[in-house]
Design an enzyme around this catalytic site. Structure first.
Site, PDB file in Angstrom:
ATOM      1  N   ARG A 129      41.779 -17.281 -42.945  1.00  0.00           N
ATOM      2  CA  ARG A 129      41.097 -16.194 -42.214  1.00  0.00           C
ATOM      3  C   ARG A 129      39.980 -15.565 -43.026  1.00  0.00           C
ATOM      4  O   ARG A 129      39.153 -14.842 -42.471  1.00  0.00           O
ATOM      5  CB  ARG A 129      42.095 -15.121 -41.791  1.00  0.00           C
ATOM      6  CG  ARG A 129      42.770 -14.374 -42.932  1.00  0.00           C
ATOM      7  CD  ARG A 129      43.895 -13.496 -42.398  1.00  0.00           C
ATOM      8  NE  ARG A 129      44.679 -12.833 -43.434  1.00  0.00           N
ATOM      9  CZ  ARG A 129      45.594 -13.401 -44.199  1.00  0.00           C
ATOM     10  NH1 ARG A 129      45.840 -14.692 -44.086  1.00  0.00           N
ATOM     11  NH2 ARG A 129      46.284 -12.713 -45.103  1.00  0.00           N
ATOM     12  N   GLU A 182      47.552 -10.373 -39.147  1.00  0.00           N
ATOM     13  CA  GLU A 182      47.737 -11.040 -40.442  1.00  0.00           C
ATOM     14  C   GLU A 182      47.481 -10.128 -41.632  1.00  0.00           C
ATOM     15  O   GLU A 182      48.278 -10.082 -42.565  1.00  0.00           O
ATOM     16  CB  GLU A 182      46.840 -12.277 -40.535  1.00  0.00           C
ATOM     17  CG  GLU A 182      47.350 -13.451 -39.724  1.00  0.00           C
ATOM     18  CD  GLU A 182      46.677 -14.744 -40.136  1.00  0.00           C
ATOM     19  OE1 GLU A 182      47.135 -15.389 -41.105  1.00  0.00           O
ATOM     20  OE2 GLU A 182      45.673 -15.124 -39.499  1.00  0.00           O
ATOM     21  N   SER A 237      40.508 -27.851 -39.305  1.00  0.00           N
ATOM     22  CA  SER A 237      41.687 -27.327 -40.002  1.00  0.00           C
ATOM     23  C   SER A 237      41.253 -27.001 -41.421  1.00  0.00           C
ATOM     24  O   SER A 237      40.931 -27.908 -42.194  1.00  0.00           O
ATOM     25  CB  SER A 237      42.813 -28.367 -40.012  1.00  0.00           C
ATOM     26  OG  SER A 237      43.812 -28.000 -40.958  1.00  0.00           O
ATOM     27  N   LYS A 241      56.672 -22.328 -41.399  1.00  0.00           N
ATOM     28  CA  LYS A 241      56.235 -23.650 -41.872  1.00  0.00           C
ATOM     29  C   LYS A 241      57.364 -24.351 -42.614  1.00  0.00           C
ATOM     30  O   LYS A 241      57.573 -25.558 -42.458  1.00  0.00           O
ATOM     31  CB  LYS A 241      54.997 -23.520 -42.769  1.00  0.00           C
ATOM     32  CG  LYS A 241      53.731 -23.285 -41.968  1.00  0.00           C
ATOM     33  CD  LYS A 241      52.491 -23.320 -42.870  1.00  0.00           C
ATOM     34  CE  LYS A 241      51.238 -23.024 -42.056  1.00  0.00           C
ATOM     35  NZ  LYS A 241      50.110 -22.620 -42.897  1.00  0.00           N
ATOM     36  N   GLY A 293      42.820 -19.174 -37.789  1.00  0.00           N
ATOM     37  CA  GLY A 293      41.520 -18.958 -38.409  1.00  0.00           C
ATOM     38  C   GLY A 293      40.581 -20.147 -38.304  1.00  0.00           C
ATOM     39  O   GLY A 293      39.354 -19.995 -38.430  1.00  0.00           O
ATOM     40  N   SER A 294      41.125 -21.328 -38.042  1.00  0.00           N
ATOM     41  CA  SER A 294      40.289 -22.523 -37.879  1.00  0.00           C
ATOM     42  C   SER A 294      39.879 -22.742 -36.430  1.00  0.00           C
ATOM     43  O   SER A 294      39.017 -23.563 -36.145  1.00  0.00           O
ATOM     44  CB  SER A 294      41.036 -23.766 -38.379  1.00  0.00           C
ATOM     45  OG  SER A 294      41.323 -23.639 -39.761  1.00  0.00           O
ATOM     46  N   HIS A 342      41.589  -5.715 -13.118  1.00  0.00           N
ATOM     47  CA  HIS A 342      42.334  -6.224 -11.965  1.00  0.00           C
ATOM     48  C   HIS A 342      43.849  -6.169 -12.168  1.00  0.00           C
ATOM     49  O   HIS A 342      44.603  -6.568 -11.289  1.00  0.00           O
ATOM     50  CB  HIS A 342      41.874  -7.651 -11.640  1.00  0.00           C
ATOM     51  CG  HIS A 342      40.441  -7.717 -11.215  1.00  0.00           C
ATOM     52  ND1 HIS A 342      40.049  -7.740  -9.898  1.00  0.00           N
ATOM     53  CD2 HIS A 342      39.289  -7.720 -11.941  1.00  0.00           C
ATOM     54  CE1 HIS A 342      38.730  -7.767  -9.821  1.00  0.00           C
ATOM     55  NE2 HIS A 342      38.234  -7.764 -11.052  1.00  0.00           N
TER      56      HIS A 342
END
Lengths: 351, 351
Positions: free
Chosen positions: A146, A231, A94, A344, A53-54, A247
């Site tokens: 977000r 998300e 961020s 995380k 989102g950043s 293509h």
């Protein structure tokens, strides 16, 4: 119906998403108030560093400010490109201020003596920037990233408007904000028969949406649709560009027995702008015909709005709201990003 | 088994695909023989213009030559970026020489007085370049573009090696070519129990492969897997980058009732390099664990080879051959790109 929906959205993602127009104005005023000493003519390139989102606000700004006289690159990862140096302007973005990839790029930028500006609500990025006396565009805290994209986008537009970009100014921004607010009055009520995002969510339900838009005019919005579906809705979704998809990807839509098991679960969603190159508009029409002839499912969405900025924001807002409504249909919490939180935690365990 | 397979590949796509190592050498010698007067230090950026199989060689070169001192951008579309001018080196890449997007960029480059070099086997691009006396790197004609990528990649590596890039030289190229030929002796026979591309094709069959690799080290190879699955196998397939996917896409793998209808048809394929940032390698491990815990299907493929170049080519060659074997399993002709041909016919009808 609304009450039931609210029960499925305990963190108020829908209402935060609806803040987009106000966030754009707030971000713009944050940017104008800072008035930092930046002259982009003195740089050879701009490298925008961020994730998720950043990062998307960098992609959006790159589309909107397409008349800049130097390359504007969005860098999603741990390392700066090899060419970055004193003639490179780094934008470290961020929202939390603690994204490890962006912090890694920030420290490399310091080492390489790049010019650096930061966009953040706090965290380590704010702390390090203060220590080094780098400009910080400070965003309001407390949002899932977000749902805070309007702030950062407003900041970026204000910075580059003052650098002579002709595509955005305060008048065009205000017009777009008014336009978005008009849309919100219809789109924020799924019981309104004109509520387009809710209608689209109904068609996406149970399917894998493949989002298509042009690389040079609408890439960031198409990709935003994908990531919001991921998300907010806990859905798979993919973004692929025109004309490149003509293509290769288009052959993946050639129906045959081997792919019959999933073919009818795919949904082609085309985001179309009058600003798209006329040959790309033809490509979109021809592509739909081919897919429909094979029995494939297609939705085409044409942007409305008086300016390019308004049209991009129309499609962005539409996708954002659609993804929240789809989360309601799926009976999942749009705020829940358990897999990201688990990742995380796993990464934090080994530093 | 082989005889039956050959019956499904009347244009010999497998054998043309197997030419990759020889094509690299041939392309390298074409580049060295041209020896054009290029000094990249005099430019501010390189913009590589192409589509599909003629664009991917730009993406690959950008990864391999990551030590260049200026931005190397790959531009897929009709228009040059606004900053392009006399200090921009344009590489116009169209295998056929008739790709309308690339021709459009070429003419804009002429107007904007950019420096221009061309990579093509003929067509309008060759004709226009000859009229204007621009350098043309002439490729052998007669291949479907996706089976001729080795030529163009060899040319690019030879051009930029002479500009001082340290990551590629004739010795490392020759070593990689020998390595690929050793792989070919095993991988070109699907009856060989060590034939890895055939084994992977068996797992992809009937599923939607989602290819994951790192943006900074392996993006072009991941994207090549996607496009080869599209064109050769007539399969849907998607490419998504690490670490960005950890910020959104991963949530699309959170299993719940709403997406149960397609969840088990998705196949996660992770392409991993020892060259990847160590935090990205951790991210790949943690991501797999999360997806497997939800019952998702995952294949991890670790690159082999003594150098970064060899490892990238290992994964590229693996994906190319896999996509051809999958076309055999699907009983479709790998050469068939009817949807692309139909599109071109539709576009040609309105000029």
């Amino acid at each position: 119906m609304n009450l039931k929906m609210n029960g499925r959205d305990p963190s108020g993602i829908l209402n935060k998403t609806r803040e987009l127009p106000d966030q754009l104005l707030k971000g713009w005023s944050i940017g104008k108030a800072m008035n930092p000493d930046i002259d982009i003519e003195t740089y050879r390139q701009i490298v925008f560093c961020g994730m998720g989102g950043s990062a998307i606000i960098g992609d959006l700004a790159r589309l909107i400010l397409s008349d800049l006289s130097l390359p504007f690159l969005v860098n999603r990862g741990y390392d700066l490109p090899s060419f970055a140096g004193p003639e490179t302007l780094i934008v470290a973005s961020s929202y939390s201020g603690n994204t490890e990839e962006t912090l890694s790029c920030f420290e490399q930028a310091v080492q390489k003596k790049c010019a650096v500006i930061c966009i953040t609500s706090g965290g380590t990025l704010q702390k390090r920037a203060a220590e080094l006396d780098y400009p910080v565009f400070q965003l309001p805290a407390g949002y899932p990233p977000r749902t805070a994209s309007g702030f950062g986008l407003g900041v970026l537009l204000s910075i580059f408007e003052s650098q002579g970009s002709e595509t955005v100014n305060e008048v065009s921004l205000n017009e777009s904000v008014r336009f978005l607010k008009g849309l919100d009055s219809v789109w924020s009520n799924p019981e309104n028969p004109e509520c387009l995002p809710y209608q689209i969510a109904s068609k996406v339900q149970g399917r894998i949406p493949l989002i298509y838009a042009t690389e040079d005019k609408c890439q960031a919005v198409g990709y935003r649709w994908k990531t919001q579906l991921n998300e907010n809705s806990k859905s798979q979704a993919f973004y692929v560009s025109f004309p490149e998809m003509n293509h290769n990807e288009i052959v993946g839509w050639m129906r045959h027995e081997g792919i019959e098991s999933y073919y009818c679960q795919l949904l082609m969603i085309i985001l179309k702008l009058p600003d798209d190159h006329f040959r790309n508009q033809m490509r979109m029409d021809l592509t739909q015909k081919l897919v429909k002839a094979d029995g494939g499912l297609v939705i085409e969405l044409k942007a409305e709005g008086a300016t390019f900025l308004a049209r991009l924001l129309y499609l962005l807002f539409l996708g954002d709201l659609m993804s929240v409504y789809l989360s309601y249909m799926y009976k999942v919490d749009p705020a829940d990003i358990q897999h990201i939180d688990n990742l995380k935690a796993g990464l934090a365990a080994v530093k």
